[in-house]
Design a protein around this motif. Structure first.
Motif, PDB file in Angstrom:
ATOM      1  N   VAL A  21       0.653  -1.123  -0.178  1.00 27.97           N
ATOM      2  CA  VAL A  21      -0.069  -0.010  -0.035  1.00 27.97           C
ATOM      3  C   VAL A  21       0.769   1.243  -0.061  1.00 27.97           C
ATOM      4  O   VAL A  21       1.644   1.610   0.758  1.00 27.97           O
ATOM      5  CB  VAL A  21      -0.798   0.036   1.337  1.00 27.97           C
ATOM      6  CG1 VAL A  21      -1.792   1.270   1.322  1.00 27.97           C
ATOM      7  CG2 VAL A  21      -1.737  -1.205   1.107  1.00 27.97           C
ATOM      8  N   VAL A  22       0.805   2.161  -1.073  1.00 27.87           N
ATOM      9  CA  VAL A  22       1.613   3.337  -1.053  1.00 27.87           C
ATOM     10  C   VAL A  22       1.316   4.344  -0.188  1.00 27.87           C
ATOM     11  O   VAL A  22      -0.009   4.446  -0.182  1.00 27.87           O
ATOM     12  CB  VAL A  22       1.750   3.612  -2.706  1.00 27.87           C
ATOM     13  CG1 VAL A  22       2.230   5.048  -2.925  1.00 27.87           C
ATOM     14  CG2 VAL A  22       2.195   2.844  -3.601  1.00 27.87           C
ATOM     15  N   ALA A  23       2.167   5.074   0.436  1.00 23.97           N
ATOM     16  CA  ALA A  23       1.998   6.026   1.350  1.00 23.97           C
ATOM     17  C   ALA A  23       1.657   7.368   0.577  1.00 23.97           C
ATOM     18  O   ALA A  23       2.508   7.878   0.115  1.00 23.97           O
ATOM     19  CB  ALA A  23       2.953   6.254   2.507  1.00 23.97           C
ATOM     20  N   THR A  24       0.343   7.727   0.263  1.00 21.26           N
ATOM     21  CA  THR A  24       0.265   8.587  -0.761  1.00 21.26           C
ATOM     22  C   THR A  24       0.580  10.207   0.039  1.00 21.26           C
ATOM     23  O   THR A  24       0.787  11.097  -0.742  1.00 21.26           O
ATOM     24  CB  THR A  24      -1.386   8.792  -1.133  1.00 21.26           C
ATOM     25  OG1 THR A  24      -1.988   8.724  -0.184  1.00 21.26           O
ATOM     26  CG2 THR A  24      -1.664   7.571  -2.031  1.00 21.26           C
ATOM     27  N   ALA A  25       0.558  10.126   1.365  1.00 24.71           N
ATOM     28  CA  ALA A  25       0.881  11.517   2.061  1.00 24.71           C
ATOM     29  C   ALA A  25       2.274  12.024   1.708  1.00 24.71           C
ATOM     30  O   ALA A  25       2.618  12.919   1.499  1.00 24.71           O
ATOM     31  CB  ALA A  25       0.538  11.259   3.494  1.00 24.71           C
ATOM     32  N   GLU A  26       3.320  10.749   1.769  1.00 16.86           N
ATOM     33  CA  GLU A  26       4.571  11.004   1.700  1.00 16.86           C
ATOM     34  C   GLU A  26       4.882  11.256   0.199  1.00 16.86           C
ATOM     35  O   GLU A  26       5.597  12.263  -0.037  1.00 16.86           O
ATOM     36  CB  GLU A  26       5.367   9.731   2.035  1.00 16.86           C
ATOM     37  CG  GLU A  26       6.756   9.808   1.814  1.00 16.86           C
ATOM     38  CD  GLU A  26       7.415   8.637   2.049  1.00 16.86           C
ATOM     39  OE1 GLU A  26       8.752   8.672   1.848  1.00 16.86           O
ATOM     40  OE2 GLU A  26       6.751   7.370   2.305  1.00 16.86           O
ATOM     41  N   ARG A  27       4.144  10.736  -0.644  1.00 15.40           N
ATOM     42  CA  ARG A  27       4.311  11.042  -2.099  1.00 15.40           C
ATOM     43  C   ARG A  27       3.958  12.360  -2.440  1.00 15.40           C
ATOM     44  O   ARG A  27       4.568  12.974  -3.333  1.00 15.40           O
ATOM     45  CB  ARG A  27       3.397  10.157  -3.017  1.00 15.40           C
ATOM     46  CG  ARG A  27       3.282  10.118  -4.468  1.00 15.40           C
ATOM     47  CD  ARG A  27       2.190   9.832  -4.962  1.00 15.40           C
ATOM     48  NE  ARG A  27       0.955  10.500  -4.533  1.00 15.40           N
ATOM     49  CZ  ARG A  27      -0.415  10.141  -4.829  1.00 15.40           C
ATOM     50  NH1 ARG A  27      -0.643   9.153  -5.587  1.00 15.40           N
ATOM     51  NH2 ARG A  27      -1.294  11.084  -4.431  1.00 15.40           N
ATOM     52  N   ASP A  28       2.774  13.065  -2.113  1.00 14.46           N
ATOM     53  CA  ASP A  28       2.143  13.943  -2.138  1.00 14.46           C
ATOM     54  C   ASP A  28       3.130  15.116  -1.534  1.00 14.46           C
ATOM     55  O   ASP A  28       3.370  16.327  -2.062  1.00 14.46           O
ATOM     56  CB  ASP A  28       1.088  14.306  -1.426  1.00 14.46           C
ATOM     57  CG  ASP A  28      -0.221  13.619  -2.400  1.00 14.46           C
ATOM     58  OD1 ASP A  28       0.023  12.960  -3.644  1.00 14.46           O
ATOM     59  OD2 ASP A  28      -1.272  13.352  -1.929  1.00 14.46           O
ATOM     60  N   GLU A  29       3.709  15.013  -0.340  1.00 19.15           N
ATOM     61  CA  GLU A  29       4.633  15.954   0.179  1.00 19.15           C
ATOM     62  C   GLU A  29       5.795  16.252  -0.488  1.00 19.15           C
ATOM     63  O   GLU A  29       6.458  16.977  -0.729  1.00 19.15           O
ATOM     64  CB  GLU A  29       4.954  15.576   1.865  1.00 19.15           C
ATOM     65  CG  GLU A  29       6.022  16.355   2.401  1.00 19.15           C
ATOM     66  CD  GLU A  29       5.544  17.787   2.736  1.00 19.15           C
ATOM     67  OE1 GLU A  29       6.362  18.959   2.780  1.00 19.15           O
ATOM     68  OE2 GLU A  29       4.146  17.934   2.423  1.00 19.15           O
ATOM     69  N   LYS A  30       6.326  14.854  -0.961  1.00 16.02           N
ATOM     70  CA  LYS A  30       7.830  15.116  -1.808  1.00 16.02           C
ATOM     71  C   LYS A  30       7.236  15.865  -3.116  1.00 16.02           C
ATOM     72  O   LYS A  30       8.283  16.811  -3.632  1.00 16.02           O
ATOM     73  CB  LYS A  30       8.168  13.795  -2.281  1.00 16.02           C
ATOM     74  CG  LYS A  30       8.787  13.143  -0.871  1.00 16.02           C
ATOM     75  CD  LYS A  30       9.383  11.709  -1.338  1.00 16.02           C
ATOM     76  CE  LYS A  30      10.036  11.080  -0.045  1.00 16.02           C
ATOM     77  NZ  LYS A  30      10.435   9.676  -0.193  1.00 16.02           N
ATOM     78  N   THR A  31       6.089  15.544  -3.688  1.00 14.89           N
ATOM     79  CA  THR A  31       5.855  16.254  -5.104  1.00 14.89           C
ATOM     80  C   THR A  31       5.629  17.690  -4.857  1.00 14.89           C
ATOM     81  O   THR A  31       5.956  18.633  -5.793  1.00 14.89           O
ATOM     82  CB  THR A  31       4.633  15.402  -5.350  1.00 14.89           C
ATOM     83  OG1 THR A  31       4.603  14.227  -5.896  1.00 14.89           O
ATOM     84  CG2 THR A  31       3.948  16.190  -6.826  1.00 14.89           C
ATOM     85  N   ARG A  32       5.096  18.140  -3.943  1.00  7.23           N
ATOM     86  CA  ARG A  32       4.818  19.376  -3.394  1.00  7.23           C
ATOM     87  C   ARG A  32       6.273  20.191  -3.247  1.00  7.23           C
ATOM     88  O   ARG A  32       6.452  21.184  -3.979  1.00  7.23           O
ATOM     89  CB  ARG A  32       4.233  19.660  -2.057  1.00  7.23           C
ATOM     90  CG  ARG A  32       2.821  19.538  -2.132  1.00  7.23           C
ATOM     91  CD  ARG A  32       2.094  19.635  -0.842  1.00  7.23           C
ATOM     92  NE  ARG A  32       2.263  21.055  -0.147  1.00  7.23           N
ATOM     93  CZ  ARG A  32       2.463  21.127   0.966  1.00  7.23           C
ATOM     94  NH1 ARG A  32       2.593  20.454   1.975  1.00  7.23           N
ATOM     95  NH2 ARG A  32       2.514  22.587   1.246  1.00  7.23           N
ATOM     96  N   LYS A  33       7.375  19.381  -2.717  1.00  7.20           N
ATOM     97  CA  LYS A  33       8.864  20.099  -2.715  1.00  7.20           C
ATOM     98  C   LYS A  33       9.136  20.208  -4.089  1.00  7.20           C
ATOM     99  O   LYS A  33      10.032  21.296  -4.439  1.00  7.20           O
ATOM    100  CB  LYS A  33       9.536  19.207  -1.859  1.00  7.20           C
ATOM    101  CG  LYS A  33       9.259  19.420  -0.242  1.00  7.20           C
ATOM    102  CD  LYS A  33       9.957  18.503   0.560  1.00  7.20           C
ATOM    103  CE  LYS A  33       9.636  18.516   1.965  1.00  7.20           C
ATOM    104  NZ  LYS A  33      10.535  17.527   2.961  1.00  7.20           N
ATOM    105  N   VAL A  34       8.969  19.305  -4.933  1.00  6.07           N
ATOM    106  CA  VAL A  34       9.601  19.330  -6.292  1.00  6.07           C
ATOM    107  C   VAL A  34       8.766  20.286  -6.924  1.00  6.07           C
ATOM    108  O   VAL A  34       9.652  21.243  -7.718  1.00  6.07           O
ATOM    109  CB  VAL A  34       9.347  17.920  -7.092  1.00  6.07           C
ATOM    110  CG1 VAL A  34       9.750  18.314  -8.528  1.00  6.07           C
ATOM    111  CG2 VAL A  34      10.171  16.804  -6.467  1.00  6.07           C
ATOM    112  N   LEU A  35       7.579  20.572  -6.929  1.00  3.94           N
ATOM    113  CA  LEU A  35       6.878  21.690  -7.633  1.00  3.94           C
ATOM    114  C   LEU A  35       7.393  22.965  -6.977  1.00  3.94           C
ATOM    115  O   LEU A  35       7.516  23.964  -7.832  1.00  3.94           O
ATOM    116  CB  LEU A  35       5.249  21.531  -7.520  1.00  3.94           C
ATOM    117  CG  LEU A  35       4.650  20.251  -8.265  1.00  3.94           C
ATOM    118  CD1 LEU A  35       3.317  20.129  -7.664  1.00  3.94           C
ATOM    119  CD2 LEU A  35       4.929  20.446  -9.532  1.00  3.94           C
ATOM    120  N   ALA A  36       7.924  23.148  -5.824  1.00  2.71           N
ATOM    121  CA  ALA A  36       8.018  24.217  -5.171  1.00  2.71           C
ATOM    122  C   ALA A  36       9.449  24.695  -5.792  1.00  2.71           C
ATOM    123  O   ALA A  36       9.808  25.862  -6.230  1.00  2.71           O
ATOM    124  CB  ALA A  36       8.030  24.255  -3.858  1.00  2.71           C
TER     125      ALA A  36
END
Length: 308
Positions: A288-303
């Motif tokens: 089961v993928v931890a989507t919260a961790e994925r989303d947090e890392k994605t936000r940092k990349v986008l920033a």
């Protein structure tokens, strides 16, 4: 739509609906959001799950601007925008838009979050199809900046302009797709890569986890700052894309032909024999993928690349 004090009605309170609710409430602090859904526990469900989508904002202030509706007529009667994210089913969408059109204000515009059903199909029973345009998000929309704005040939330019203006004001990246096509653009690109990935894994060329590693360590970071055309144009040096194709066009063509042959020989179609093994490998690799961790890392990349 420079004035962002809108009444947004969201039809559907699934994951996409809640993600869009969070986006509107967070990025447009003057709007009110009405959520329409037929589920009997709508208010309790939204209040339980929506806070998980609200990032770096006052949860109570956002929730105070929410209105809940179990009746479609009440939900749309004061709407500036009606945004639909109901079942991905053409019959549902064709049937609901005339009802919305009947009860919404005459100047309200209509957005569908469909991932593949064009506005020209959805509006088949509407009186005025000029009000309807697809606004396809890249999931989850409260994180990802892209919104594909896909008009039909009947959608008015005013509706397209108002739509683009609104999303730009919220700091998003709306891109107008010039022609309706199956899956629009982002999904066509993503699923083309996904099919090739499935083909390579099913042949035993690479396993699931290593393929993901290859993408994350190459195309992923590169494409976050330059898409395929800009990347290969840069790869051609002063001669640009034409020079790139002249130098390694033969390899490009060989890859295209090999890909087509492999997909055909491997019968890489949805539900094919290959699918069970690839799904098994993926489940064993990730669970089961931890989507919260994925989303947090994605936000940092986008920033980091200036796309927040």
């Amino acid at each position: 739509m420079a004035d962002l004090a809108h009444n947004i009605t969201l039809v559907g309170a699934g994951t996409i609906g809640l993600s869009f609710a969070a986006l509107h409430l967070t990025k447009n602090p003057s709007c009110k959001v009405t959520i329409y859904d037929t589920r009997p526990d709508l208010q309790a469900y939204v209040k339980q799950h929506l806070p998980g989508y609200l990032i770096d904002t006052d949860h109570d202030a956002c929730l105070a601007r929410l209105i809940f509706a179990n009746d479609l007529q009440d939900a749309v009667k004061d709407a500036t925008v009606v945004q639909e994210q109901g079942p991905e089913n053409a019959d549902f969408k064709v049937s609901i838009w005339p009802q919305i059109e009947q009860h919404a204000p005459a100047n309200a515009i209509f957005w569908s979050s469909t991932s593949g059903i064009p506005a020209s199909v959805q509006g088949a029973q509407m009186h005025d199809t000029s009000r309807l345009v697809v606004v396809h998000p890249y999931n989850p929309p409260h994180i990802m900046p892209l919104l594909e704005v896909v008009p039909s040939s009947q959608t008015s330019q005013v509706v397209v302009d108002r739509t683009v203006s609104y999303w730009r004001a919220l700091g998003r990246t709306p891109v107008v797709v010039k022609k309706e096509c199956t899956g629009f653009v982002a999904n066509r690109l993503a699923f083309a890569l996904f099919r090739e990935a499935c083909s390579l894994v099913s042949q035993g060329v690479v396993d699931v986890k290593d393929l993901d590693e290859i993408v994350q360590a190459s195309m992923g970071p590169r494409w976050s700052v330059a898409g395929p055309f800009k990347s290969y144009h840069a790869g051609g040096g002063e001669g640009g894309l034409a020079s790139f194709m002249e130098k390694i066009g033969g390899t490009v063509q060989e890859c295209w032909e090999a890909s087509e042959d492999d997909v055909r020989k491997g019968a890489i179609t949805v539900g094919g024999v290959w699918q069970g093994d690839v799904c098994r490998q993926t489940d064993e690799a990730y669970g089961v993928v931890a989507t919260a961790e994925r989303d947090e890392k994605t936000r940092k990349v986008l920033a980091a690349v200036g796309r927040t």
